[in-house]
Design a protein around this motif. Structure first.
Motif, PDB file in Angstrom:
ATOM      1  N   PHE A  42     -10.817 -20.687  30.740  1.00 58.82           N
ATOM      2  CA  PHE A  42     -11.166 -20.137  32.236  1.00 58.82           C
ATOM      3  C   PHE A  42     -10.836 -18.810  32.531  1.00 58.82           C
ATOM      4  O   PHE A  42      -9.595 -18.494  32.419  1.00 58.82           O
ATOM      5  N   SER A  44     -10.685 -16.094  35.278  1.00 56.17           N
ATOM      6  CA  SER A  44     -10.659 -15.449  36.511  1.00 56.17           C
ATOM      7  C   SER A  44     -11.883 -14.579  36.986  1.00 56.17           C
ATOM      8  O   SER A  44     -12.594 -14.589  38.054  1.00 56.17           O
ATOM      9  N   LEU A  47     -14.758 -16.811  37.374  1.00 54.69           N
ATOM     10  CA  LEU A  47     -14.848 -17.788  38.432  1.00 54.69           C
ATOM     11  C   LEU A  47     -14.602 -16.980  39.836  1.00 54.69           C
ATOM     12  O   LEU A  47     -14.856 -17.762  40.822  1.00 54.69           O
ATOM     13  N   LEU A  49     -11.963 -16.332  41.059  1.00 57.57           N
ATOM     14  CA  LEU A  49     -10.670 -16.747  41.459  1.00 57.57           C
ATOM     15  C   LEU A  49      -9.352 -15.887  40.547  1.00 57.57           C
ATOM     16  O   LEU A  49      -9.658 -15.947  39.332  1.00 57.57           O
ATOM     17  N   ARG A  55      -6.934 -22.550  43.851  1.00 54.65           N
ATOM     18  CA  ARG A  55      -8.182 -23.153  43.645  1.00 54.65           C
ATOM     19  C   ARG A  55      -8.609 -23.177  41.997  1.00 54.65           C
ATOM     20  O   ARG A  55      -9.320 -23.888  41.699  1.00 54.65           O
ATOM     21  N   ILE A  56      -7.904 -22.194  41.343  1.00 60.31           N
ATOM     22  CA  ILE A  56      -8.473 -21.838  40.120  1.00 60.31           C
ATOM     23  C   ILE A  56      -7.776 -23.091  39.331  1.00 60.31           C
ATOM     24  O   ILE A  56      -8.320 -23.630  38.396  1.00 60.31           O
ATOM     25  N   TYR A  57      -6.541 -23.497  39.733  1.00 54.67           N
ATOM     26  CA  TYR A  57      -5.858 -24.676  38.987  1.00 54.67           C
ATOM     27  C   TYR A  57      -6.585 -25.915  39.053  1.00 54.67           C
ATOM     28  O   TYR A  57      -6.850 -26.844  38.524  1.00 54.67           O
ATOM     29  N   GLU A  58      -7.326 -25.923  40.621  1.00 58.65           N
ATOM     30  CA  GLU A  58      -7.898 -27.265  40.738  1.00 58.65           C
ATOM     31  C   GLU A  58      -9.150 -27.230  40.270  1.00 58.65           C
ATOM     32  O   GLU A  58      -9.695 -28.262  39.619  1.00 58.65           O
ATOM     33  N   HIS A  59      -9.892 -26.048  39.742  1.00 57.01           N
ATOM     34  CA  HIS A  59     -11.112 -26.015  39.021  1.00 57.01           C
ATOM     35  C   HIS A  59     -10.758 -26.553  37.569  1.00 57.01           C
ATOM     36  O   HIS A  59     -11.739 -27.139  36.996  1.00 57.01           O
ATOM     37  N   ALA A  60      -9.892 -25.806  37.141  1.00 58.26           N
ATOM     38  CA  ALA A  60      -9.461 -26.236  35.509  1.00 58.26           C
ATOM     39  C   ALA A  60      -9.368 -27.770  35.508  1.00 58.26           C
ATOM     40  O   ALA A  60      -9.620 -28.504  34.702  1.00 58.26           O
ATOM     41  N   THR A  62     -10.267 -30.167  37.636  1.00 61.64           N
ATOM     42  CA  THR A  62     -11.316 -30.955  37.823  1.00 61.64           C
ATOM     43  C   THR A  62     -12.427 -30.890  36.477  1.00 61.64           C
ATOM     44  O   THR A  62     -12.854 -32.012  36.024  1.00 61.64           O
ATOM     45  N   THR A  63     -12.388 -29.531  35.728  1.00 61.55           N
ATOM     46  CA  THR A  63     -13.320 -29.584  34.740  1.00 61.55           C
ATOM     47  C   THR A  63     -12.858 -30.429  33.510  1.00 61.55           C
ATOM     48  O   THR A  63     -13.571 -31.036  33.004  1.00 61.55           O
TER      49      THR A  63
END
Length: 65
Positions: A42, A44, A47, A49, A55-60, A62-63
Protein backbone atom coordinates in the motif's frame (compact mmCIF):
# COMPACT_ATOMS: atom_id res chain seq x y z
CA UNK A 1 12.85 -7.91 8.64
CA UNK A 2 12.65 -10.40 5.78
CA UNK A 3 13.09 -13.32 8.18
CA UNK A 4 10.22 -12.00 10.30
CA UNK A 5 8.01 -11.63 7.22
CA UNK A 6 8.77 -15.22 6.20
CA UNK A 7 7.84 -16.46 9.69
CA UNK A 8 4.59 -14.49 9.60
CA UNK A 9 3.63 -15.87 6.20
CA UNK A 10 4.68 -19.43 7.13
CA UNK A 11 2.13 -19.27 9.96
CA UNK A 12 -0.60 -18.48 7.46
CA UNK A 13 -0.80 -14.78 8.24
CA UNK A 14 -0.68 -12.04 5.62
CA UNK A 15 2.11 -9.48 5.50
CA UNK A 16 1.68 -6.04 3.99
CA UNK A 17 3.90 -3.04 3.41
CA UNK A 18 2.36 0.33 4.13
CA UNK A 19 4.51 3.26 3.07
CA UNK A 20 4.41 7.01 2.69
CA UNK A 21 7.51 7.33 0.58
CA UNK A 22 7.88 4.49 -1.90
CA UNK A 23 6.45 5.64 -5.20
CA UNK A 24 5.42 2.93 -7.67
CA UNK A 25 8.12 1.96 -10.07
CA UNK A 26 10.05 5.18 -9.67
CA UNK A 27 13.04 3.65 -7.88
CA UNK A 28 15.83 1.84 -9.63
CA UNK A 29 17.76 0.77 -6.55
CA UNK A 30 16.63 -2.84 -6.35
CA UNK A 31 14.01 -2.13 -3.70
CA UNK A 32 11.28 -3.34 -6.05
CA UNK A 33 12.48 -6.87 -5.35
CA UNK A 34 11.06 -6.51 -1.81
CA UNK A 35 7.50 -6.40 -3.11
CA UNK A 36 7.47 -10.16 -3.60
CA UNK A 37 7.89 -10.67 0.13
CA UNK A 38 4.53 -9.06 0.87
CA UNK A 39 0.98 -10.20 0.20
CA UNK A 40 -0.05 -6.59 -0.36
CA UNK A 41 1.70 -3.30 -0.85
CA UNK A 42 0.00 0.00 0.00
CA UNK A 43 1.45 3.33 -1.09
CA UNK A 44 0.11 6.55 0.33
CA UNK A 45 0.79 8.38 -2.93
CA UNK A 46 -1.49 5.96 -4.75
CA UNK A 47 -4.19 5.90 -2.07
CA UNK A 48 -4.14 9.63 -1.38
CA UNK A 49 -3.78 8.92 2.35
CA UNK A 50 -0.79 9.19 4.65
CA UNK A 51 0.20 7.64 7.94
CA UNK A 52 -0.93 8.25 10.64
CA UNK A 53 -4.38 8.79 9.09
CA UNK A 54 -6.45 5.87 10.42
CA UNK A 55 -8.12 5.45 7.02
CA UNK A 56 -4.92 4.08 5.46
CA UNK A 57 -4.75 1.36 8.13
CA UNK A 58 -8.46 0.62 7.73
CA UNK A 59 -7.95 0.32 3.97
CA UNK A 60 -5.07 -2.11 4.45
CA UNK A 61 -6.99 -4.25 6.95
CA UNK A 62 -10.12 -4.30 4.81
CA UNK A 63 -8.14 -5.27 1.72
CA UNK A 64 -6.36 -8.06 3.57
CA UNK A 65 -9.60 -9.28 5.08
Amino acid sequence: MLAAIRRIRTRGLLAAALTNNWASGSRDDGSGALRGHFDAFFESSVLGLQKPDPRIYEHACTTLG
